[in-house]
Scaffold this motif. Structure first.
Motif, PDB file in Angstrom:
ATOM      1  N   ALA A   1       0.834  -1.205   0.000  1.00 47.17           N
ATOM      2  CA  ALA A   1       0.000   0.000   0.000  1.00 47.17           C
ATOM      3  C   ALA A   1       0.870   1.256   0.000  1.00 47.17           C
ATOM      4  O   ALA A   1       0.439   2.321  -0.440  1.00 47.17           O
ATOM      5  N   HIS A   2       2.118   1.139   0.511  1.00 48.24           N
ATOM      6  CA  HIS A   2       2.942   2.332   0.693  1.00 48.24           C
ATOM      7  C   HIS A   2       4.111   2.408  -0.294  1.00 48.24           C
ATOM      8  O   HIS A   2       4.995   3.237  -0.137  1.00 48.24           O
TER       9      HIS A   2
ATOM     10  N   GLY B   1      16.091   2.788   6.314  1.00 44.86           N
ATOM     11  CA  GLY B   1      15.155   2.531   5.235  1.00 44.86           C
ATOM     12  C   GLY B   1      15.797   2.660   3.872  1.00 44.86           C
ATOM     13  O   GLY B   1      16.808   3.352   3.741  1.00 44.86           O
ATOM     14  N   PRO B   2      15.268   2.007   2.866  1.00 44.38           N
ATOM     15  CA  PRO B   2      14.182   1.039   2.972  1.00 44.38           C
ATOM     16  C   PRO B   2      14.595  -0.229   3.748  1.00 44.38           C
ATOM     17  O   PRO B   2      15.768  -0.572   3.820  1.00 44.38           O
TER      18      PRO B   2
ATOM     19  N   LEU C   1      10.660   6.078   8.807  1.00 51.12           N
ATOM     20  CA  LEU C   1       9.325   6.415   8.337  1.00 51.12           C
ATOM     21  C   LEU C   1       8.647   5.088   8.005  1.00 51.12           C
ATOM     22  O   LEU C   1       9.065   4.394   7.081  1.00 51.12           O
ATOM     23  N   GLY C   2       7.665   4.718   8.804  1.00 48.96           N
ATOM     24  CA  GLY C   2       7.036   3.422   8.554  1.00 48.96           C
ATOM     25  C   GLY C   2       5.960   3.123   9.576  1.00 48.96           C
ATOM     26  O   GLY C   2       5.556   3.981  10.363  1.00 48.96           O
ATOM     27  N   ASP C   3       5.530   1.880   9.572  1.00 46.97           N
ATOM     28  CA  ASP C   3       4.401   1.451  10.388  1.00 46.97           C
ATOM     29  C   ASP C   3       4.821   1.356  11.862  1.00 46.97           C
ATOM     30  O   ASP C   3       5.678   0.527  12.206  1.00 46.97           O
TER      31      ASP C   3
ATOM     32  N   ALA D   1       3.828   8.241  11.548  1.00 49.39           N
ATOM     33  CA  ALA D   1       4.704   7.332  10.800  1.00 49.39           C
ATOM     34  C   ALA D   1       6.188   7.668  10.964  1.00 49.39           C
ATOM     35  O   ALA D   1       7.044   6.820  10.740  1.00 49.39           O
ATOM     36  N   PHE D   2       6.463   8.918  11.353  1.00 47.45           N
ATOM     37  CA  PHE D   2       7.864   9.309  11.514  1.00 47.45           C
ATOM     38  C   PHE D   2       8.248   9.072  12.969  1.00 47.45           C
ATOM     39  O   PHE D   2       7.667   9.664  13.878  1.00 47.45           O
TER      40      PHE D   2
END
Ligand SMILES: CC(C)(COP(=O)(O)OP(=O)(O)OC[C@H]1O[C@@H](n2cnc3c(N)ncnc32)[C@H](O)[C@@H]1OP(=O)(O)O)[C@@H](O)C(=O)NCCC(=O)NCCS
Length: 169
Positions: free
Chosen positions: A26-27, A80-81, A116-118, A142-143
């Motif tokens: 989704a992201h 990330g990623p 930055l993520g879930d 998310a951050f």
């Protein structure tokens, strides 16, 4: 499984894992995340690039690059990623990679790391939304940041320009 730094001939395999991991999420779609890794590498901005190597097959990858909060900004990184090949997900590979990356940063006496993520995923490593650190445009919550020291780092966090890449660029 062996967690190790990437070697020069891993680039294509890392790209394939990142592409496959993010395709259809989704992201992300994989191409953008692959370009981020390739751009960081080309710019010699991959501070840490770890692969999960299973019998010489790359099953997962994380990238760490410098990040800079506007105040007391030294010694910060962005994670990330984070990518694990779809067939290898759910077996602890992502967890092992993130733990190894955070250990390396602590060995380097980093002040902290942002992601930055879930939050449901990164919270398990101690990442939390940090009222003192912001990333303009980031979705609510998310951050997140993980502080290793009591440095008074604060403000807007500047990431490598690779993180501002867009599909049409
Ligand atoms: C997210 C990702 C890196 C996790 O790697 P993994 O090797 O599958 O993760 P692990 O096996 O170490 O951990 C699995 C645990 O995380 C949970 N988890 C996995 N992805 C999650 C997500 N997006 N949100 C919340 N929890 C997640 C699983 O439910 C599992 O929980 P459990 O330990 O309580 O059973 C991997 O699923 C992936 O590459 N996803 C696609 C790319 C992506 O979204 N990257 C992260 C960008 S923020």
């Amino acid at each position: 499984m062996w967690i190790r730094e990437e070697s020069p001939d891993d680039a294509d395999a890392i790209g394939a894992v990142v592409l496959a991991a993010f395709a259809g999420t989704a992201h992300g779609d994989g191409r953008l995340e692959t370009r981020i890794v390739d751009t960081l590498r080309a710019d010699r901005a991959l501070a840490v690039s770890l692969v999960a190597d299973i019998d010489r097959r790359i099953a997962g990858h994380i990238a760490l690059s410098a990040a800079r909060p506007s105040r007391d900004g030294d010694g910060w990184y962005v994670l990330g990623p984070v990518a694990v090949a779809p067939a290898d997900q759910g077996h602890g590979i992502g967890t092992a990679l993130v733990h190894a990356g955070m250990r390396i940063l602590q060995e380097r006496q980093a002040n902290g790391c942002v992601v930055l993520g879930d939050p449901a995923y990164y919270g398990r490593f101690g990442f939390r939304p940090d009222p003192l650190l912001t990333l303009p445009g980031a979705p609510e919550g998310a951050f997140q940041a993980l502080r290793f020291t009591d440095a008074a780092s604060a403000g807007e966090v500047i990431l490598h320009p690779a993180f501002g890449l867009h599909e049409q660029d």
